[in-house]
Design an enzyme around this catalytic site. Structure first.
Site, PDB file in Angstrom:
ATOM      1  N   CYS A 172       0.794  -1.228   0.000  1.00 37.01           N
ATOM      2  CA  CYS A 172       0.000   0.000   0.000  1.00 37.01           C
ATOM      3  C   CYS A 172       0.827   1.280   0.000  1.00 37.01           C
ATOM      4  O   CYS A 172       0.286   2.361  -0.220  1.00 37.01           O
ATOM      5  CB  CYS A 172      -0.947   0.005   1.197  1.00 37.01           C
ATOM      6  SG  CYS A 172      -2.180  -1.321   1.172  1.00 37.01           S
ATOM      7  N   HIS A 251      11.725   1.164   6.632  1.00 36.85           N
ATOM      8  CA  HIS A 251      11.520  -0.254   6.310  1.00 36.85           C
ATOM      9  C   HIS A 251      11.864  -1.097   7.527  1.00 36.85           C
ATOM     10  O   HIS A 251      12.978  -1.045   8.037  1.00 36.85           O
ATOM     11  CB  HIS A 251      12.413  -0.650   5.125  1.00 36.85           C
ATOM     12  CG  HIS A 251      11.912  -1.843   4.370  1.00 36.85           C
ATOM     13  ND1 HIS A 251      11.680  -3.063   4.969  1.00 36.85           N
ATOM     14  CD2 HIS A 251      11.600  -1.997   3.055  1.00 36.85           C
ATOM     15  CE1 HIS A 251      11.251  -3.916   4.050  1.00 36.85           C
ATOM     16  NE2 HIS A 251      11.180  -3.296   2.890  1.00 36.85           N
ATOM     17  N   HIS A 334      -2.568  20.041   6.520  1.00 41.58           N
ATOM     18  CA  HIS A 334      -3.499  18.980   6.137  1.00 41.58           C
ATOM     19  C   HIS A 334      -2.800  17.627   6.261  1.00 41.58           C
ATOM     20  O   HIS A 334      -1.639  17.480   5.870  1.00 41.58           O
ATOM     21  CB  HIS A 334      -3.978  19.178   4.697  1.00 41.58           C
ATOM     22  CG  HIS A 334      -4.520  20.553   4.426  1.00 41.58           C
ATOM     23  ND1 HIS A 334      -5.777  20.949   4.816  1.00 41.58           N
ATOM     24  CD2 HIS A 334      -3.952  21.628   3.812  1.00 41.58           C
ATOM     25  CE1 HIS A 334      -5.965  22.210   4.448  1.00 41.58           C
ATOM     26  NE2 HIS A 334      -4.873  22.636   3.840  1.00 41.58           N
ATOM     27  N   HIS A 338      -3.274   7.335   4.984  1.00 38.39           N
ATOM     28  CA  HIS A 338      -3.668   6.143   4.237  1.00 38.39           C
ATOM     29  C   HIS A 338      -4.918   5.523   4.867  1.00 38.39           C
ATOM     30  O   HIS A 338      -4.898   5.149   6.042  1.00 38.39           O
ATOM     31  CB  HIS A 338      -2.526   5.126   4.250  1.00 38.39           C
ATOM     32  CG  HIS A 338      -2.910   3.786   3.692  1.00 38.39           C
ATOM     33  ND1 HIS A 338      -3.459   3.636   2.441  1.00 38.39           N
ATOM     34  CD2 HIS A 338      -2.817   2.537   4.216  1.00 38.39           C
ATOM     35  CE1 HIS A 338      -3.686   2.361   2.214  1.00 38.39           C
ATOM     36  NE2 HIS A 338      -3.321   1.669   3.283  1.00 38.39           N
ATOM     37  N   HIS A 367     -14.832   5.350   3.317  1.00 36.17           N
ATOM     38  CA  HIS A 367     -16.264   5.115   3.160  1.00 36.17           C
ATOM     39  C   HIS A 367     -16.670   5.054   1.684  1.00 36.17           C
ATOM     40  O   HIS A 367     -17.421   4.167   1.277  1.00 36.17           O
ATOM     41  CB  HIS A 367     -17.046   6.223   3.863  1.00 36.17           C
ATOM     42  CG  HIS A 367     -18.530   6.032   3.849  1.00 36.17           C
ATOM     43  ND1 HIS A 367     -19.344   6.572   2.875  1.00 36.17           N
ATOM     44  CD2 HIS A 367     -19.351   5.329   4.684  1.00 36.17           C
ATOM     45  CE1 HIS A 367     -20.594   6.240   3.105  1.00 36.17           C
ATOM     46  NE2 HIS A 367     -20.630   5.490   4.196  1.00 36.17           N
ATOM     47  N   ASN A 371     -10.299   0.755   0.725  1.00 41.71           N
ATOM     48  CA  ASN A 371      -8.830   0.748   0.688  1.00 41.71           C
ATOM     49  C   ASN A 371      -8.406   0.315  -0.711  1.00 41.71           C
ATOM     50  O   ASN A 371      -8.505  -0.860  -1.059  1.00 41.71           O
ATOM     51  CB  ASN A 371      -8.289  -0.216   1.751  1.00 41.71           C
ATOM     52  CG  ASN A 371      -6.766  -0.279   1.771  1.00 41.71           C
ATOM     53  OD1 ASN A 371      -6.089   0.336   0.949  1.00 41.71           O
ATOM     54  ND2 ASN A 371      -6.223  -1.028   2.715  1.00 41.71           N
TER      55      ASN A 371
END
Length: 460
Positions: A172, A251, A334, A338, A367, A371
């Site tokens: 992702c 990582h 802002h 994710h 919503h 994802n």
């Protein structure tokens, strides 16, 4: 008196050193090649690919491998996921062929996204495919031969000297990895144009078994994608939307637990799917903490760093038991989080002490679109733009998580006021809705008689 002496001996030299390091860091980042976003296009599939809760319930019924407890678990995950009634799935699931997808299903799924977003990108930006110098494509769970980048180059008849890259397995957070790759290429190539294409292949990766750690992904992931046009040509600055300020990659792959918490695998009967373990929140928290530690000096103003250092030092020597926290709102306007799930959004919000207004774009994206893996943060950015929140001079912090386990973040400066409705244009006026409660909550109320074996995943 003793405390004052200790502060003079230890605190003031430390603050002066921090000041010097900040100056050096600012000089370093000024010397880096600029990276601007000229345009981005999020993908909205056709309406016949929408998956509401009732249809998801029918999909679950089609899985003959599920027992009563697994059936309850999946229904509970769907109803409590905060995913709405208009997210999109691949055609294989819509057509009832999730048990037997073929390679062409995955290719057609990706090509539909590629060409729709890229056609719009070229048309709206006025850039020709022949002008593109760098192409980076990331699709984590499906690799084809020829590569996705090669298919795009062939379709648009791009130049023979284009620098093409094809990333897989990055999860992702892959889109920010792609942005980082482009940024590094820009350091050695002047006045270039680059395109990042980011998506995920759902069609061949739908799990039809009964392993709870693998069927959960069916409830979270939905179809989507984004194509992004970038440049380091300062002559195009006034036409750009955003300028990259810094990008940090963390990582945690050296940790066995973090490495194995998100993994494409087969269950005991050889059925392929995507495994999400109960240790995902722990791995995400560790990666996020490491990432924020490195990000803070680059993203926050000096006054906040000095305040944090002074407060931390004071309470350390007085043993007051108080733990100082950085206020990221002093350097960020802002937060583009994710939308990996409700628990992930809430976890980041708690760590950074964000308000409901700060979290609204991520919650609304989860919503409306679910994802969509690596492309999710761009739908969140699109929501901010459609709501006319992004004004010239604002700073946007993007945070993404991915298998490996990784946490990647970057800071963008808004170059001009942004007001494009983009992929949200036809529905942004309806958001935020009065409630995010699933309309089937009452109908499926019996599923909340919890099975103890499902604890640990319930927060997703």
């Amino acid at each position: 008196m003793e405390l004052l002496i200790m502060m003079i001996l230890y605190l003031f030299p430390l603050l002066f050193l921090l000041f010097l390091l900040s100056k050096i860091a600012n000089q370093y980042w000024r010397g880096q090649c600029s990276c601007y976003i000229l345009h981005y296009e999020c993908f909205k599939p056709s309406d016949e690919r929408k998956m509401n809760s009732e249809f998801c319930g029918e999909i679950i019924k089609r899985n003959k491998n599920l027992g009563h407890q697994e059936y309850k678990f999946l229904l509970r995950a769907i109803v409590s996921s905060s995913i709405g009634e208009e997210t999109y799935g691949p055609r294989t699931i819509i057509d009832g062929r999730e048990d037997c997808p073929c390679l062409m299903d995955g290719i057609q799924e990706m090509e539909e996204f590629f060409y729709k977003t890229l056609d719009n990108l070229f048309e709206k930006s006025g850039i020709s495919p022949l002008d593109v110098d760098v192409l980076v494509v990331n699709v984590s769970m499906l690799a084809s031969v020829p590569s996705w980048s090669s298919r795009i180059i062939n379709h648009y008849k791009m130049r023979n000297d284009i620098k093409a890259f094809n990333l897989s397995g990055m999860g992702c957070s892959a889109s920010l990895i792609s942005i980082d790759l482009v940024r590094r290429i820009f350091n050695s190539r002047k006045n270039s144009l680059a395109i990042v294409v980011t998506s995920e292949s759902i069609a061949p990766n739908w799990y039809s078994g009964n392993d709870k750690s693998m069927i959960l992904s069916n409830c979270l992931f939905r179809s989507g994608g984004c194509s992004i046009l970038l440049t380091n040509n300062k002559a195009l600055k006034d036409q750009s939307l955003l300028k990259l300020k810094c990008l940090i990659r963390t990582h945690m792959g050296s940790s066995d637990e973090a490495h194995s918490c998100c993994m494409q695998k087969e269950d005991d009967l050889g059925r392929k799917g995507f495994h999400l373990s109960k240790s995902v929140p722990k791995a995400a928290n560790q990666a996020f903490t490491e990432n924020i530690r490195e990000l803070a000096p680059k993203a926050l103003p000096l006054r906040e760093l000095l305040r944090y250092t002074a407060v931390s030092t004071f309470f350390h020597y007085t043993k007051g038991g108080f733990k100082a926290k950085l206020n990221f709102k002093t350097g960020v306007d802002h937060f583009c989080l994710h939308p990996g799930g409700t628990a992930m959004i809430d976890g980041v919000a708690k760590s950074l002490e964000l308000s409901e207004s700060d979290m609204e774009p991520a919650r609304m994206t989860l919503h409306r679109f679910g994802n969509t893996s690596a492309s999710s943060v761009w739908y969140v950015l699109g929501y901010m733009e459609a709501k006319k929140r992004l004004k010239k001079g604002d700073r946007v912090l993007m945070i993404s998580f991915g298998a490996g386990f990784k946490c990647n973040s970057c800071m963008w400066d808004v170059v001009r006021d942004l007001e494009d409705g983009n992929v949200w244009e036809d529905c942004v006026s309806l958001y935020p809705p009065k409630t995010l409660a699933n309309p089937f909550m009452e109908k499926y109320g019996w599923i909340y008689q919890e099975d103890p074996t499902t604890r640990g995943w319930s927060s997703w």
